[in-house]
Design a protein around this motif. Sequence first.
Motif, short mmCIF file in Angstrom:
data_model
loop_
_atom_site.label_atom_id
_atom_site.label_comp_id
_atom_site.label_asym_id
_atom_site.label_seq_id
_atom_site.Cartn_x
_atom_site.Cartn_y
_atom_site.Cartn_z
N GLY A 119 36.67 76.03 59.48
CA GLY A 119 35.33 76.61 59.41
C GLY A 119 35.31 78.03 58.89
O GLY A 119 34.27 78.68 58.88
N THR A 120 36.45 78.52 58.41
CA THR A 120 36.57 79.89 57.93
C THR A 120 35.85 80.07 56.59
O THR A 120 35.98 79.23 55.69
CB THR A 120 38.06 80.26 57.75
N TYR A 121 35.11 81.17 56.47
CA TYR A 121 34.47 81.55 55.21
C TYR A 121 35.57 82.04 54.27
O TYR A 121 36.32 82.96 54.60
CB TYR A 121 33.44 82.66 55.46
N CYS A 122 35.67 81.43 53.08
CA CYS A 122 36.72 81.75 52.12
C CYS A 122 36.23 82.55 50.92
O CYS A 122 37.04 83.05 50.14
CB CYS A 122 37.37 80.46 51.62
N GLY A 123 34.92 82.65 50.74
CA GLY A 123 34.36 83.34 49.59
C GLY A 123 33.16 82.59 49.07
O GLY A 123 32.49 81.89 49.84
N GLU A 124 32.90 82.74 47.78
CA GLU A 124 31.77 82.03 47.18
C GLU A 124 32.12 81.56 45.79
O GLU A 124 32.97 82.12 45.11
CB GLU A 124 30.50 82.87 47.17
N VAL A 125 31.46 80.50 45.40
CA VAL A 125 31.50 80.01 44.03
C VAL A 125 30.04 79.95 43.60
O VAL A 125 29.18 79.59 44.41
CB VAL A 125 32.23 78.65 43.91
N LEU A 126 29.77 80.37 42.38
CA LEU A 126 28.37 80.40 41.99
C LEU A 126 28.14 80.01 40.56
O LEU A 126 29.01 80.17 39.70
CB LEU A 126 27.77 81.78 42.27
N LEU A 127 26.97 79.49 40.35
CA LEU A 127 26.41 79.22 39.05
C LEU A 127 25.23 80.16 38.94
O LEU A 127 24.36 80.15 39.81
CB LEU A 127 25.98 77.76 38.96
N GLN A 128 25.23 80.99 37.92
CA GLN A 128 24.16 81.98 37.83
C GLN A 128 23.81 82.27 36.38
O GLN A 128 24.63 82.09 35.49
CB GLN A 128 24.58 83.28 38.52
N GLN A 129 22.59 82.72 36.20
CA GLN A 129 22.16 83.20 34.89
C GLN A 129 21.09 84.27 35.09
O GLN A 129 19.90 84.03 34.86
CB GLN A 129 21.64 82.08 33.99
N PRO A 130 21.53 85.47 35.52
CA PRO A 130 20.55 86.54 35.63
C PRO A 130 19.97 86.87 34.24
O PRO A 130 20.52 86.42 33.21
CB PRO A 130 21.34 87.71 36.21
N ALA A 163 35.60 75.71 42.33
CA ALA A 163 35.03 75.86 40.99
C ALA A 163 34.93 74.51 40.29
O ALA A 163 33.97 74.26 39.56
CB ALA A 163 35.87 76.84 40.17
N THR A 164 35.91 73.63 40.51
CA THR A 164 35.85 72.28 39.93
C THR A 164 34.63 71.53 40.45
O THR A 164 33.89 70.90 39.69
CB THR A 164 37.14 71.50 40.22
#
Length: 169
Positions: free
Chosen positions: A70-81, A107-108
């Motif tokens: 249940g540990t938070y490992c970071g983030e993966v994101l799809l973005q287009q500011p 990411a995959t």
Amino acid sequence: MPTLETERLVLRAPAQADFPAFAAYCASPRATFSWGQIGADRAWSEFAAAIGSWPLMGFGAWSIEDRASGTYCGEVLLQQPAHFPEPELGWTLMEEAEGKGIAFEAATAARDWFAAHHSDKSLVSYITPGNTRSEALAARLGAAHDPDAPLPDGETPAETAVYRHRSAA
């Protein structure tokens, strides 16, 4: 916002409880290749903007959680500011999560979700030259350096390299 599950990870909606670790990352030298070291107020803006992208763009950030602990490992994101010419696949990992294949796995899953739901759009990763870990991850994901791709507004090739992910086709 969908929840994605992989063999070892859950990609889920970011939660308030994730923010202290995210802000600590942002304040550390580890953020050099992201946006540089920033304080909690700017970190909150980055955190919230990636979440807010979901209703605006149909994609955004997921928090990466280890299934077993249940540990938070970071983030993966799809973005287009607004200043990005194309949607981007990006990742941020906590130091203790590095070197375990977590970024690749997350990411995959995000890349494949994007291809299934936004097949009409290309996908790139904007990487600071010299960020060898991210360059290696992009290559492992099958992305190739695209020196002819447009850069985010105001950026130069000395600041940003574009890695283009293969299309779903």
